[in-house]
Design a protein around this motif. Sequence first.
Motif, PDB file in Angstrom:
ATOM      1  N   ILE A  44       0.834  -1.196   0.000  1.00 45.74           N
ATOM      2  CA  ILE A  44       0.000   0.000   0.000  1.00 45.74           C
ATOM      3  C   ILE A  44       0.874   1.254   0.000  1.00 45.74           C
ATOM      4  O   ILE A  44       0.609   2.207  -0.737  1.00 45.74           O
ATOM      5  CB  ILE A  44      -0.969  -0.002   1.201  1.00 45.74           C
ATOM      6  N   THR A  45       1.939   1.239   0.796  1.00 45.84           N
ATOM      7  CA  THR A  45       2.843   2.386   0.860  1.00 45.84           C
ATOM      8  C   THR A  45       3.455   2.686  -0.503  1.00 45.84           C
ATOM      9  O   THR A  45       3.545   3.843  -0.907  1.00 45.84           O
ATOM     10  CB  THR A  45       3.946   2.132   1.911  1.00 45.84           C
ATOM     11  N   VAL A  46       3.859   1.639  -1.214  1.00 44.99           N
ATOM     12  CA  VAL A  46       4.441   1.827  -2.551  1.00 44.99           C
ATOM     13  C   VAL A  46       3.399   2.392  -3.509  1.00 44.99           C
ATOM     14  O   VAL A  46       3.682   3.326  -4.272  1.00 44.99           O
ATOM     15  CB  VAL A  46       5.037   0.501  -3.080  1.00 44.99           C
ATOM     16  N   SER A  78       5.017  -8.721  -6.785  1.00 48.19           N
ATOM     17  CA  SER A  78       3.664  -9.115  -6.370  1.00 48.19           C
ATOM     18  C   SER A  78       2.628  -8.104  -6.856  1.00 48.19           C
ATOM     19  O   SER A  78       1.526  -8.486  -7.255  1.00 48.19           O
ATOM     20  CB  SER A  78       3.588  -9.297  -4.856  1.00 48.19           C
ATOM     21  N   LEU A  79       2.973  -6.829  -6.854  1.00 49.45           N
ATOM     22  CA  LEU A  79       2.049  -5.808  -7.351  1.00 49.45           C
ATOM     23  C   LEU A  79       1.862  -5.924  -8.857  1.00 49.45           C
ATOM     24  O   LEU A  79       0.752  -5.733  -9.369  1.00 49.45           O
ATOM     25  CB  LEU A  79       2.543  -4.404  -6.984  1.00 49.45           C
ATOM     26  N   GLU A  80       2.932  -6.276  -9.569  1.00 50.31           N
ATOM     27  CA  GLU A  80       2.822  -6.457 -11.015  1.00 50.31           C
ATOM     28  C   GLU A  80       1.958  -7.672 -11.335  1.00 50.31           C
ATOM     29  O   GLU A  80       1.099  -7.630 -12.219  1.00 50.31           O
ATOM     30  CB  GLU A  80       4.216  -6.599 -11.641  1.00 50.31           C
ATOM     31  N   GLU A  81       2.154  -8.733 -10.581  1.00 51.95           N
ATOM     32  CA  GLU A  81       1.355  -9.950 -10.769  1.00 51.95           C
ATOM     33  C   GLU A  81      -0.135  -9.674 -10.521  1.00 51.95           C
ATOM     34  O   GLU A  81      -0.996 -10.245 -11.187  1.00 51.95           O
ATOM     35  CB  GLU A  81       1.852 -11.049  -9.823  1.00 51.95           C
ATOM     36  N   ALA A  82      -0.413  -8.771  -9.577  1.00 54.46           N
ATOM     37  CA  ALA A  82      -1.803  -8.419  -9.256  1.00 54.46           C
ATOM     38  C   ALA A  82      -2.385  -7.402 -10.242  1.00 54.46           C
ATOM     39  O   ALA A  82      -3.554  -7.026 -10.120  1.00 54.46           O
ATOM     40  CB  ALA A  82      -1.873  -7.867  -7.833  1.00 54.46           C
ATOM     41  N   GLY A  83      -1.567  -6.942 -11.187  1.00 54.29           N
ATOM     42  CA  GLY A  83      -2.046  -5.987 -12.183  1.00 54.29           C
ATOM     43  C   GLY A  83      -2.117  -4.559 -11.678  1.00 54.29           C
ATOM     44  O   GLY A  83      -2.811  -3.729 -12.267  1.00 54.29           O
ATOM     45  N   MET A  84      -1.388  -4.257 -10.610  1.00 53.35           N
ATOM     46  CA  MET A  84      -1.427  -2.929 -10.011  1.00 53.35           C
ATOM     47  C   MET A  84      -0.358  -1.989 -10.555  1.00 53.35           C
ATOM     48  O   MET A  84      -0.564  -0.776 -10.571  1.00 53.35           O
ATOM     49  CB  MET A  84      -1.275  -3.028  -8.488  1.00 53.35           C
ATOM     50  N   VAL A  85       0.791  -2.538 -10.948  1.00 53.06           N
ATOM     51  CA  VAL A  85       1.874  -1.710 -11.489  1.00 53.06           C
ATOM     52  C   VAL A  85       2.395  -2.335 -12.769  1.00 53.06           C
ATOM     53  O   VAL A  85       2.207  -3.532 -13.021  1.00 53.06           O
ATOM     54  CB  VAL A  85       3.047  -1.524 -10.487  1.00 53.06           C
ATOM     55  N   VAL A  86       3.065  -1.502 -13.556  1.00 49.71           N
ATOM     56  CA  VAL A  86       3.666  -1.956 -14.801  1.00 49.71           C
ATOM     57  C   VAL A  86       5.003  -1.235 -14.966  1.00 49.71           C
ATOM     58  O   VAL A  86       5.152  -0.090 -14.524  1.00 49.71           O
ATOM     59  CB  VAL A  86       2.719  -1.703 -15.997  1.00 49.71           C
ATOM     60  N   LYS A  96      17.023   1.977 -17.685  1.00 50.30           N
ATOM     61  CA  LYS A  96      16.235   1.958 -16.448  1.00 50.30           C
ATOM     62  C   LYS A  96      14.776   1.664 -16.763  1.00 50.30           C
ATOM     63  O   LYS A  96      14.282   1.991 -17.840  1.00 50.30           O
ATOM     64  CB  LYS A  96      16.331   3.308 -15.728  1.00 50.30           C
ATOM     65  N   THR A  97      14.121   1.067 -15.788  1.00 52.33           N
ATOM     66  CA  THR A  97      12.690   0.785 -15.907  1.00 52.33           C
ATOM     67  C   THR A  97      11.936   1.647 -14.911  1.00 52.33           C
ATOM     68  O   THR A  97      12.268   1.671 -13.723  1.00 52.33           O
ATOM     69  CB  THR A  97      12.406  -0.706 -15.613  1.00 52.33           C
ATOM     70  N   LEU A  98      10.938   2.349 -15.428  1.00 51.69           N
ATOM     71  CA  LEU A  98      10.071   3.141 -14.564  1.00 51.69           C
ATOM     72  C   LEU A  98       8.839   2.324 -14.198  1.00 51.69           C
ATOM     73  O   LEU A  98       8.206   1.725 -15.058  1.00 51.69           O
ATOM     74  CB  LEU A  98       9.628   4.426 -15.267  1.00 51.69           C
ATOM     75  N   ILE A  99       8.534   2.311 -12.932  1.00 49.36           N
ATOM     76  CA  ILE A  99       7.355   1.609 -12.423  1.00 49.36           C
ATOM     77  C   ILE A  99       6.235   2.631 -12.297  1.00 49.36           C
ATOM     78  O   ILE A  99       6.421   3.707 -11.728  1.00 49.36           O
ATOM     79  CB  ILE A  99       7.638   0.974 -11.041  1.00 49.36           C
ATOM     80  N   SER A 100       5.068   2.301 -12.818  1.00 47.96           N
ATOM     81  CA  SER A 100       3.920   3.201 -12.706  1.00 47.96           C
ATOM     82  C   SER A 100       2.665   2.398 -12.397  1.00 47.96           C
ATOM     83  O   SER A 100       2.635   1.169 -12.548  1.00 47.96           O
ATOM     84  CB  SER A 100       3.749   4.025 -13.983  1.00 47.96           C
ATOM     85  N   LEU A 101       1.645   3.106 -11.973  1.00 47.22           N
ATOM     86  CA  LEU A 101       0.369   2.475 -11.664  1.00 47.22           C
ATOM     87  C   LEU A 101      -0.372   2.149 -12.952  1.00 47.22           C
ATOM     88  O   LEU A 101      -0.315   2.905 -13.917  1.00 47.22           O
ATOM     89  CB  LEU A 101      -0.491   3.421 -10.823  1.00 47.22           C
ATOM     90  N   THR A 102      -1.071   1.040 -12.946  1.00 45.82           N
ATOM     91  CA  THR A 102      -1.919   0.689 -14.085  1.00 45.82           C
ATOM     92  C   THR A 102      -3.238   1.466 -13.980  1.00 45.82           C
ATOM     93  O   THR A 102      -3.570   2.000 -12.914  1.00 45.82           O
ATOM     94  CB  THR A 102      -2.228  -0.816 -14.110  1.00 45.82           C
ATOM     95  N   LYS A 103      -3.989   1.502 -15.067  1.00 46.17           N
ATOM     96  CA  LYS A 103      -5.305   2.143 -15.035  1.00 46.17           C
ATOM     97  C   LYS A 103      -6.204   1.452 -14.020  1.00 46.17           C
ATOM     98  O   LYS A 103      -6.978   2.092 -13.308  1.00 46.17           O
ATOM     99  CB  LYS A 103      -5.941   2.127 -16.424  1.00 46.17           C
TER     100      LYS A 103
END
Length: 149
Positions: A44-46, A78-86, A96-103
Amino acid sequence: MAGDQENDVQFASALAADLRATIGRLKRRLQEQSGASDLTSSQITVLVRLDKEGPATASALARAEKMRPQSMSAILASLEEAGMVVGSADPHDGRKTLISLTKLCKRWIDVGRAARQDWLTRAVREHLSPAEQKRVAAALPLIKRLAEK
């Protein structure tokens, strides 16, 4: 004189314990309203950080959260697996890879935020008189100042 200081310390300690416990209960009640119980507090913090600050690298998130990069990688996986980040390539540095929230995640955050706001608004209106609401409002700047320390 020494007795007054001791009483001040005891009062501050008791106030701090009560404030911590009360805010903890309020935080748990708010989490119940949003359906966030399936996520860990670290996850949640992330998500909150990405929502507020925008896309970031895994290493930047790890530094911001004061954790090892390996621990952050596990959270992000785990967040990527849940479809929360990409992850996507950083336009300024393709290495570098930028992590962002999915729609989906942004929608989930918005729905959860609205549910928490609705619940708290109802609770304030139903359980606090107008005079009590004003007392809480008057104390809020002090609580905010504590939160910023």
